[in-house]
Scaffold this motif. Structure first.
Motif, PDB file in Angstrom:
ATOM      1  N   THR A   1      61.361  76.970  69.728  1.00 28.38           N
ATOM      2  CA  THR A   1      61.198  77.688  70.995  1.00 28.38           C
ATOM      3  C   THR A   1      61.987  77.070  72.137  1.00 28.38           C
ATOM      4  OG1 THR A   1      59.212  76.373  71.439  1.00 28.38           O
ATOM      5  CG2 THR A   1      58.915  78.505  70.367  1.00 28.38           C
ATOM      6  N   ASN A   2      62.363  75.802  72.041  1.00 28.15           N
ATOM      7  CA  ASN A   2      63.050  75.168  73.167  1.00 28.15           C
ATOM      8  C   ASN A   2      64.563  75.239  73.053  1.00 28.15           C
ATOM      9  OD1 ASN A   2      63.052  73.542  70.984  1.00 28.15           O
ATOM     10  ND2 ASN A   2      62.467  71.643  72.043  1.00 28.15           N
ATOM     11  N   PHE A   3      65.079  76.070  72.188  1.00 28.17           N
ATOM     12  CA  PHE A   3      66.523  76.261  72.122  1.00 28.17           C
ATOM     13  C   PHE A   3      67.065  76.857  73.416  1.00 28.17           C
ATOM     14  CE2 PHE A   3      68.108  76.355  67.477  1.00 28.17           C
ATOM     15  CZ  PHE A   3      67.702  75.036  67.338  1.00 28.17           C
ATOM     16  N   ASP A   4      66.257  77.653  74.092  1.00 33.38           N
ATOM     17  CA  ASP A   4      66.752  78.352  75.282  1.00 33.38           C
ATOM     18  C   ASP A   4      66.957  77.405  76.472  1.00 33.38           C
ATOM     19  OD1 ASP A   4      64.147  77.755  75.728  1.00 33.38           O
ATOM     20  OD2 ASP A   4      63.539  79.779  76.347  1.00 33.38           O
ATOM     21  N   LYS A   5      66.536  76.141  76.321  1.00 29.64           N
ATOM     22  CA  LYS A   5      66.747  75.190  77.415  1.00 29.64           C
ATOM     23  C   LYS A   5      68.171  74.662  77.467  1.00 29.64           C
ATOM     24  CE  LYS A   5      61.984  73.495  77.582  1.00 29.64           C
ATOM     25  NZ  LYS A   5      61.128  72.291  77.476  1.00 29.64           N
ATOM     26  N   GLU A   6      68.944  74.962  76.424  1.00 30.18           N
ATOM     27  CA  GLU A   6      70.303  74.451  76.375  1.00 30.18           C
ATOM     28  C   GLU A   6      71.109  75.015  77.550  1.00 30.18           C
ATOM     29  OE1 GLU A   6      74.118  74.346  73.319  1.00 30.18           O
ATOM     30  OE2 GLU A   6      72.214  75.255  72.710  1.00 30.18           O
ATOM     31  N   GLY A   7      71.832  74.189  78.207  1.00 28.02           N
ATOM     32  CA  GLY A   7      72.647  74.632  79.344  1.00 28.02           C
ATOM     33  C   GLY A   7      71.929  74.516  80.664  1.00 28.02           C
ATOM     34  N   SER A   8      70.641  74.230  80.611  1.00 29.97           N
ATOM     35  CA  SER A   8      69.890  74.084  81.857  1.00 29.97           C
ATOM     36  C   SER A   8      70.303  72.793  82.565  1.00 29.97           C
ATOM     37  CB  SER A   8      68.386  74.067  81.568  1.00 29.97           C
ATOM     38  OG  SER A   8      67.674  73.770  82.738  1.00 29.97           O
ATOM     39  N   SER A   9      70.396  72.852  83.899  1.00 30.64           N
ATOM     40  CA  SER A   9      70.816  71.686  84.688  1.00 30.64           C
ATOM     41  C   SER A   9      69.767  70.591  84.696  1.00 30.64           C
ATOM     42  CB  SER A   9      71.119  72.124  86.132  1.00 30.64           C
ATOM     43  OG  SER A   9      69.963  72.714  86.717  1.00 30.64           O
ATOM     44  N   ASN A  10      68.522  70.955  84.298  1.00 35.22           N
ATOM     45  CA  ASN A  10      67.451  69.975  84.300  1.00 35.22           C
ATOM     46  C   ASN A  10      67.350  69.187  83.002  1.00 35.22           C
ATOM     47  OD1 ASN A  10      66.639  70.765  86.894  1.00 35.22           O
ATOM     48  ND2 ASN A  10      65.385  72.444  86.065  1.00 35.22           N
TER      49      ASN A  10
ATOM     50  N   PHE B   1      71.043  64.186  79.186  1.00 36.66           N
ATOM     51  CA  PHE B   1      72.003  64.061  78.086  1.00 36.66           C
ATOM     52  C   PHE B   1      71.273  63.775  76.773  1.00 36.66           C
ATOM     53  CE2 PHE B   1      74.634  61.315  75.400  1.00 36.66           C
ATOM     54  CZ  PHE B   1      75.705  62.176  75.161  1.00 36.66           C
ATOM     55  N   SER B   2      70.284  62.882  76.815  1.00 36.21           N
ATOM     56  CA  SER B   2      69.527  62.553  75.604  1.00 36.21           C
ATOM     57  C   SER B   2      68.801  63.773  75.061  1.00 36.21           C
ATOM     58  CB  SER B   2      68.518  61.443  75.904  1.00 36.21           C
ATOM     59  OG  SER B   2      69.185  60.267  76.300  1.00 36.21           O
ATOM     60  N   GLU B   3      68.234  64.565  75.969  1.00 37.43           N
ATOM     61  CA  GLU B   3      67.545  65.779  75.526  1.00 37.43           C
ATOM     62  C   GLU B   3      68.510  66.780  74.924  1.00 37.43           C
ATOM     63  OE1 GLU B   3      63.754  66.002  78.609  1.00 37.43           O
ATOM     64  OE2 GLU B   3      65.701  66.876  79.193  1.00 37.43           O
ATOM     65  N   GLN B   4      69.697  66.871  75.487  1.00 32.46           N
ATOM     66  CA  GLN B   4      70.690  67.803  74.978  1.00 32.46           C
ATOM     67  C   GLN B   4      71.147  67.394  73.576  1.00 32.46           C
ATOM     68  OE1 GLN B   4      73.867  68.593  77.693  1.00 32.46           O
ATOM     69  NE2 GLN B   4      75.048  69.795  76.212  1.00 32.46           N
ATOM     70  N   VAL B   5      71.351  66.080  73.367  1.00 29.60           N
ATOM     71  CA  VAL B   5      71.734  65.593  72.043  1.00 29.60           C
ATOM     72  C   VAL B   5      70.629  65.886  71.031  1.00 29.60           C
ATOM     73  CG1 VAL B   5      72.209  63.524  70.667  1.00 29.60           C
ATOM     74  CG2 VAL B   5      73.269  63.801  72.919  1.00 29.60           C
ATOM     75  N   ALA B   6      69.400  65.676  71.451  1.00 27.25           N
ATOM     76  CA  ALA B   6      68.266  65.940  70.564  1.00 27.25           C
ATOM     77  C   ALA B   6      68.173  67.421  70.211  1.00 27.25           C
ATOM     78  CB  ALA B   6      66.970  65.470  71.226  1.00 27.25           C
TER      79      ALA B   6
END
Length: 321
Positions: A170-179, A182-187
């Protein structure tokens, strides 16, 4: 001796625990009691008292207490090797009754009571040239029933696998969010890759399971040497012939529609069109087993698949015309 014979031949023996039965048989043998006659009498008494009732239009998955007693009765015919042919004949008869009542679970339970070496044992007992027609028909019927029950197991496995498609986190849609750090994006990227790999494995296994299910269903529809549940030897048993034909009229259309569902849901519409050729074939004459309403439903499915795969309603590829 007379007291023991009366006890063995009485219905009270039907209540003997399964672990104690071999001992009863050994004792009976010491008194020269006809074991096969006794066990057949017990079996028939149990079955006559617990006739399987119909399961309605929907296949019944559970096994009732009454059905369990019928299933367990077959074990009385498996106490001696000499009665293996009788055991197979009676087990087949019970499976037919359960399938005719739309009760697949007890039918499978009866089938599972038949020892795996039964066919080999019967061939050794009779030989190829001396086997009675009734026994030969029972061996072929056993193979037909095994093919049909395998088909339903394959279909259930296909349904189970189809329903367990890996869900998108469900949290795929957070990709690209400014909030997102970097660690969260890699994960998230790693989670996405793992999901894609899981989805690929699921799709590959679905292809395999679909092909397996299709092959098993076609094995029933196009059963060798005359067709599914068709005797090779005419023994003159008209009741049996009617039972087999009745079961063919139930199971062949049901298997056909299950196969249509598998092919349609898997995007194999050309397979549905091909299936129409099998039903229309004079070699198999499967169309004779369908009611007019069933044929209408089937042709409607073929029409829908023809449109989706770029064919005209008759199944011809429009680009080749």
């Amino acid at each position: 001796k007379q007291w023991y014979q009366r006890r063995v031949r009485g219905e009270v023996l039907a209540d003997v625990e399964e672990d104690d039965r071999p001992g009863c048989i050994e004792t009976a043998l010491t008194y020269n009691i006809p074991i096969d006659e006794v066990t057949m009498r017990i079996y028939r008494a149990i079955v006559s008292q617990h006739s399987p009732s119909g399961g309605g239009l929907v296949s019944v998955a559970n096994i009732s207490e009454e059905d369990c007693k019928v299933v367990g009765a077959v074990n009385w015919l498996l106490l001696t090797q000499s009665q293996r042919s009788d055991a197979l004949i009676e087990a087949n008869r019970l499976i037919r009754r359960f399938l005719g009542a739309r009760k697949h679970a007890p039918a499978c339970a009866v089938f599972e009571t038949i020892p795996g070496d039964t066919i080999e044992t019967i061939h050794k007992q009779w030989g190829e040239d001396n086997m009675p027609g009734q026994v030969g028909n029972a061996v072929r019927e056993y193979l037909c029933l095994r093919a049909y029950l395998d088909t339903h197991q394959a279909y259930n496995d296909w349904c189970s696998h189809s329903a367990n498609r890996p869900s998108t986190p469900t949290n795929f849609d957070k990709e690209g969010s400014s909030n997102v750090t970097f660690s969260e994006q890699v994960a998230e990227e790693e989670k996405k890759k793992l999901h894609e790999l899981s989805l690929q494995r699921w799709e590959q296994q679905l292809i395999v399971q679909t092909q397996l299910t299709r092959d098993k269903m076609l094995n029933v529809l196009l059963f060798i040497d005359g067709g599914w549940m068709k005797d090779e030897v005419d023994t003159g048993d008209r009741d049996r012939a009617e039972q087999l034909e009745s079961l063919r009229r139930v199971c062949i259309p049901a298997t056909t529609f299950l196969l249509v569902n598998v092919l349609t849901e898997s995007g194999q519409d050309s397979g549905v069109v091909e299936l129409a050729d099998y039903l229309a074939s004079e070699q198999y004459k499967l169309y004779t087993l369908f009611t007019k309403e069933e044929l209408r439903r089937f042709l409607a499915k073929v029409y829908e698949s023809s449109i989706r795969c770029g064919c005209d309603p008759l199944g011809f590829n429009e680009q080749q015309q």
